[in-house]
Design a protein around this motif. Structure first.
Motif, PDB file in Angstrom:
ATOM      1  N   ALA A  94     -27.835  24.509  47.452  1.00 44.62           N
ATOM      2  CA  ALA A  94     -27.778  26.226  47.226  1.00 44.62           C
ATOM      3  C   ALA A  94     -28.189  26.773  48.319  1.00 44.62           C
ATOM      4  CB  ALA A  94     -28.265  26.077  46.053  1.00 44.62           C
ATOM      5  N   HIS A  95     -29.405  26.517  48.771  1.00 41.96           N
ATOM      6  CA  HIS A  95     -30.166  26.976  49.763  1.00 41.96           C
ATOM      7  C   HIS A  95     -29.280  27.309  51.108  1.00 41.96           C
ATOM      8  CE1 HIS A  95     -33.494  28.526  52.315  1.00 41.96           C
ATOM      9  NE2 HIS A  95     -33.093  27.807  53.227  1.00 41.96           N
ATOM     10  N   PRO A 239     -20.727  25.976  31.387  1.00 42.30           N
ATOM     11  CA  PRO A 239     -20.082  27.221  31.525  1.00 42.30           C
ATOM     12  C   PRO A 239     -21.342  28.298  32.258  1.00 42.30           C
ATOM     13  CG  PRO A 239     -20.876  26.949  29.338  1.00 42.30           C
ATOM     14  CD  PRO A 239     -20.887  25.696  29.857  1.00 42.30           C
ATOM     15  N   LEU A 240     -20.695  29.286  32.894  1.00 40.05           N
ATOM     16  CA  LEU A 240     -21.569  30.343  33.610  1.00 40.05           C
ATOM     17  C   LEU A 240     -21.818  31.403  32.816  1.00 40.05           C
ATOM     18  CD1 LEU A 240     -20.702  30.502  37.392  1.00 40.05           C
ATOM     19  CD2 LEU A 240     -22.485  29.442  36.403  1.00 40.05           C
ATOM     20  N   GLY A 241     -20.776  31.532  31.553  1.00 36.45           N
ATOM     21  CA  GLY A 241     -21.062  32.761  30.917  1.00 36.45           C
ATOM     22  C   GLY A 241     -20.255  33.843  31.297  1.00 36.45           C
ATOM     23  N   THR A 248     -17.425  40.655  39.047  1.00 42.26           N
ATOM     24  CA  THR A 248     -18.575  40.341  38.324  1.00 42.26           C
ATOM     25  C   THR A 248     -19.044  38.724  38.173  1.00 42.26           C
ATOM     26  OG1 THR A 248     -18.164  42.153  36.926  1.00 42.26           O
ATOM     27  CG2 THR A 248     -19.457  40.721  35.718  1.00 42.26           C
ATOM     28  N   ASN A 249     -17.847  38.051  37.999  1.00 43.81           N
ATOM     29  CA  ASN A 249     -18.050  36.462  37.981  1.00 43.81           C
ATOM     30  C   ASN A 249     -18.580  36.003  39.771  1.00 43.81           C
ATOM     31  OD1 ASN A 249     -17.130  36.334  35.394  1.00 43.81           O
ATOM     32  ND2 ASN A 249     -15.021  35.663  36.215  1.00 43.81           N
ATOM     33  N   THR A 255     -25.820  34.924  41.748  1.00 49.22           N
ATOM     34  CA  THR A 255     -27.328  35.133  40.903  1.00 49.22           C
ATOM     35  C   THR A 255     -27.624  33.687  40.268  1.00 49.22           C
ATOM     36  OG1 THR A 255     -26.504  37.204  40.244  1.00 49.22           O
ATOM     37  CG2 THR A 255     -28.222  36.171  38.883  1.00 49.22           C
ATOM     38  N   THR A 256     -26.698  32.747  39.702  1.00 53.08           N
ATOM     39  CA  THR A 256     -26.902  31.675  39.509  1.00 53.08           C
ATOM     40  C   THR A 256     -27.721  30.556  40.439  1.00 53.08           C
ATOM     41  OG1 THR A 256     -25.244  31.719  37.811  1.00 53.08           O
ATOM     42  CG2 THR A 256     -26.063  29.625  38.109  1.00 53.08           C
ATOM     43  N   LEU A 257     -26.703  30.799  41.344  1.00 50.69           N
ATOM     44  CA  LEU A 257     -27.208  29.891  42.520  1.00 50.69           C
ATOM     45  C   LEU A 257     -28.777  30.242  43.054  1.00 50.69           C
ATOM     46  CD1 LEU A 257     -24.136  28.936  44.576  1.00 50.69           C
ATOM     47  CD2 LEU A 257     -25.191  27.895  42.703  1.00 50.69           C
ATOM     48  N   GLU A 258     -28.904  31.646  43.287  1.00 46.16           N
ATOM     49  CA  GLU A 258     -30.121  32.227  43.718  1.00 46.16           C
ATOM     50  C   GLU A 258     -31.276  31.490  43.054  1.00 46.16           C
ATOM     51  OE1 GLU A 258     -31.481  33.576  46.163  1.00 46.16           O
ATOM     52  OE2 GLU A 258     -29.546  34.767  46.773  1.00 46.16           O
TER      53      GLU A 258
END
Length: 261
Positions: A94-95, A239-241, A248-249, A255-258
């Motif tokens: 992710a980084h 799921p990511l929600g 938006t996705n 944001t999730t990967l951060e």
């Protein structure tokens, strides 16, 4: 068998199947609290506590985690010994992804899940800055179930440009980039189908898709969460929600990967 969703009906001893495999729950004889020792094939997995005073969560004692679903609590207890190393690899991945200036994030909304056409394509850079956001006329029927999710109606789509009109601009934005998606196989399949219709050539469609490097975040995120499916012998899809809005996705994935790195 008592239902784990009905806490007042849970017995001192019950069996519950998680991913087709039986799991035995035993309440210790020295407590009346909603606490169960968990066994699978006579092997002790750990202890779970029902925290129904805090939103019906299951607390996994040894992991110091809470899960809303009892099945997920058991999947957490089933994690392989390599999970911490797997999670560390995902953090490094992710980084590296988020540090790459070539990164773009893509999401596609469609007419349906079976033989889909695109009705919206969103694209951002690695900071979530908007690069591309177009609603499209799919030149096909939009399933009511799809409209119920993303809100794009047949009438609204009819006033939008078809995919062919955005091919040059999209190609310019994707050329030489690393394209991050969630479930890349689905998004690529949609684009390949659109490109095949546009070029009337499978070879040209595939060549067009090769102009960027496709990166899928779905499996790394599943490994980071670490909910193990004993049936499939892999980390379970997470799921990511999603909001069923393309841009938006894209930002939600960033944001999730951060949070992961």
């Amino acid at each position: 068998m008592p239902s784990p969703d009905l806490p007042l009906k849970l017995d001192h001893l019950f069996t519950h199947h998680v991913d087709t495999r039986p799991v035995d729950f035993v309440r210790p004889g020295d407590t009346d609290r909603p606490t169960w020792a968990v066994y699978e094939d006579t092997r002790y997995l750990g202890t779970v506590h029902a925290r129904f005073d805090s939103g019906h969560h299951w607390h996994v004692q040894s992991l110091r985690e809470q899960h809303r679903d009892l099945d997920d609590a058991i999947r957490a207890l089933r994690r392989p010994a390599t999970w911490r190393a797997d999670q560390a690899r995902v953090r490094r991945w992710a980084h590296g992804i988020l540090s790459d200036p070539r990164l773009v994030v893509l999401d596609v909304q469609t007419t349906t899940l079976t033989d889909p056409w695109a009705v919206q394509i969103g694209l951002t850079d690695r900071h979530g800055v908007l690069l591309f956001n177009e609603h499209l006329n799919p030149l096909a029927h939009i399933a009511p179930a799809a409209t119920a999710l993303h809100g794009i109606t047949q009438q609204e789509a009819a006033t939008s440009a078809p995919f062919a009109a955005i091919v040059p601009r999209l190609a310019q934005l994707l050329h030489g980039r690393r394209c991050l998606t969630y479930n890349a196989a689905f998004d690529r399949r949609v684009l390949e189908r659109e490109l095949h219709r546009h070029f009337r050539s499978s070879t040209r469609a595939r060549d067009w898709l090769r102009q960027c490097t496709w990166v899928d975040a779905m499996r790394p995120y599943a490994a980071w969460k670490g909910l193990w499916s004993a049936h499939r012998r892999c980390y379970r899809y997470q799921p990511l929600g999603s909001t069923y809005e393309a841009v938006t996705n894209c930002r939600l994935l960033l944001t999730t990967l951060e949070q992961v790195r």
